[in-house]
Enzyme design. Structure first.
Site, PDB file in Angstrom:
ATOM      1  N   GLU A   1    -111.183 -37.002 -75.141  1.00 52.19           N
ATOM      2  CA  GLU A   1    -112.426 -37.200 -74.644  1.00 52.19           C
ATOM      3  C   GLU A   1    -112.698 -38.808 -75.028  1.00 52.19           C
ATOM      4  OE1 GLU A   1    -115.191 -35.074 -77.406  1.00 52.19           O
ATOM      5  OE2 GLU A   1    -116.907 -35.342 -76.280  1.00 52.19           O
TER       6      GLU A   1
ATOM      7  N   LYS B   1    -119.437 -32.745 -69.157  1.00 52.29           N
ATOM      8  CA  LYS B   1    -119.387 -31.883 -70.158  1.00 52.29           C
ATOM      9  C   LYS B   1    -120.873 -31.045 -70.413  1.00 52.29           C
ATOM     10  CE  LYS B   1    -118.794 -32.158 -75.630  1.00 52.29           C
ATOM     11  NZ  LYS B   1    -118.698 -32.915 -76.654  1.00 52.29           N
TER      12      LYS B   1
ATOM     13  N   CYS C   1    -114.048 -31.004 -75.404  1.00 53.20           N
ATOM     14  CA  CYS C   1    -114.428 -30.904 -76.931  1.00 53.20           C
ATOM     15  C   CYS C   1    -115.326 -29.644 -77.211  1.00 53.20           C
ATOM     16  CB  CYS C   1    -114.853 -32.083 -77.366  1.00 53.20           C
ATOM     17  SG  CYS C   1    -114.484 -32.209 -79.264  1.00 53.20           S
TER      18      CYS C   1
ATOM     19  N   VAL D   1    -114.125 -32.744 -84.852  1.00 49.53           N
ATOM     20  CA  VAL D   1    -114.303 -33.069 -86.215  1.00 49.53           C
ATOM     21  C   VAL D   1    -114.679 -31.731 -86.945  1.00 49.53           C
ATOM     22  CG1 VAL D   1    -115.409 -35.578 -85.520  1.00 49.53           C
ATOM     23  CG2 VAL D   1    -116.879 -33.283 -85.861  1.00 49.53           C
TER      24      VAL D   1
HETATM   25  C1  ACM Z   1    -117.147 -33.068 -79.838  1.00 51.84           C
HETATM   26  O1  ACM Z   1    -117.697 -32.205 -79.102  1.00 51.84           O
HETATM   27  N1  ACM Z   1    -117.156 -34.186 -79.573  1.00 51.84           N
HETATM   28  C2  ACM Z   1    -117.250 -32.551 -81.214  1.00 51.84           C
END
Ligand code: ACM
Length: 262
Positions: free
Chosen positions: A39, A110, A143, A170
């Site tokens: 990402e 996203k 992510c 994370v």
């Molecule tokens: C994330 O969505 N970068 C944790």
């Protein structure tokens, strides 16, 4: 087909340096049909605020980062999926592009924004597209989208054989659920995570490639720059049967689940 993830540490705020480091890393990838990068691979993740993110954003059709990757895809005759910081008008999206030897094949934005991303990016407005290629139908998630089983299911029901999943993880949970998403949808998944620390966030590496029987067929370390590669037959994702009498898709009781909106 061969799928290779490049797990690395983007240098925050420096698109040109990231192009430079990826030039070297990509040269080490032999024969891949699909390369998946993390990402926001062009800029790094933790923008101070929206203004900083705006300064570092690029429009998809005049992005230095994506035109660099298009050059690589053309030279290597492969596909590349990479996360980038996309600007459209005055809006920013946390996006990923699928790039082929002829340039950009498609973009995904996203849908599920994580934490402070909500102060910077708009939630995705392009839905959940899949792209038909000679290596199979490819979908993308980014992510934190991992948290939402509906997103994986929707792409799988649309026919995705492979879901490329650029990430900056994370939290410690994603890599334990991705094999299950692979199994219950009978698809391949490539979670390409990054390394390093930005401000208070440490990214966890451990990139993985999973197969339609829920196995991790390749994985990275938690702290090393590396190429993570698996070779597999994407046609296996077309078989949704789990026993001769059970099919992950046609046994679904959508009539009972109904509309899951709350
Ligand atoms: C994330 O969505 N970068 C944790």
């Amino acid at each position: 087909m061969q799928l290779s993830i490049i797990q690395f540490t983007p240098i925050f705020g420096d698109i040109d340096k990231n192009i430079e480091q990826l030039t070297k890393l990509i040269e080490k990838v032999d024969e891949a049909n699909l390369i998946v990068l993390p990402e926001l691979a062009s800029t790094g993740y933790k923008f101070k605020d929206r203004d900083e993110a705006m300064t570092l954003s690029e429009r998809a059709n005049d992005s230095r980062f994506l035109s660099f990757l298009s050059g690589v895809a053309s030279r290597k005759s492969c596909y590349i999926v990479a996360g980038f910081n996309e600007r459209e008008g005055e809006k920013l999206y946390n996006s990923s592009a699928l790039i082929g030897s002829g340039g950009i094949v498609g973009v995904y934005r996203k849908l599920h924004l994580f934490w402070d991303e909500k102060k910077i990016f708009e939630p995705g407005n392009l839905g959940l597209p899949i792209f038909d290629t000679e290596i199979g139908k490819i979908g993308m998630l980014i992510c934190f989208d991992w948290m939402f089983p509906e997103a994986w299911r929707t792409l799988a029901l649309k026919g995705a054989s492979v879901i490329a999943h650029p990430s900056n993880l994370v939290l410690p949970y994603c890599q334990s659920v991705t094999p299950s998403y692979s199994l219950i949808n009978r698809i391949f998944i490539a979670t390409a995570n990054r390394l390093g620390t930005e401000q208070e966030l440490t990214f966890t590496g451990n990139s993985i490639i999973t197969n339609p029987i829920g196995e991790v067929i390749a994985h990275g370390s938690t702290d090393k720059t590396e190429i993570i590669t698996a070779i597999f037959n994407p046609l296996l994702a077309l078989n949704k049967k789990i026993t001769p009498e059970n099919d992950a898709f046609t046994d679904r009781r959508a009539d009972v689940y109904g509309d899951l909106r709350v």
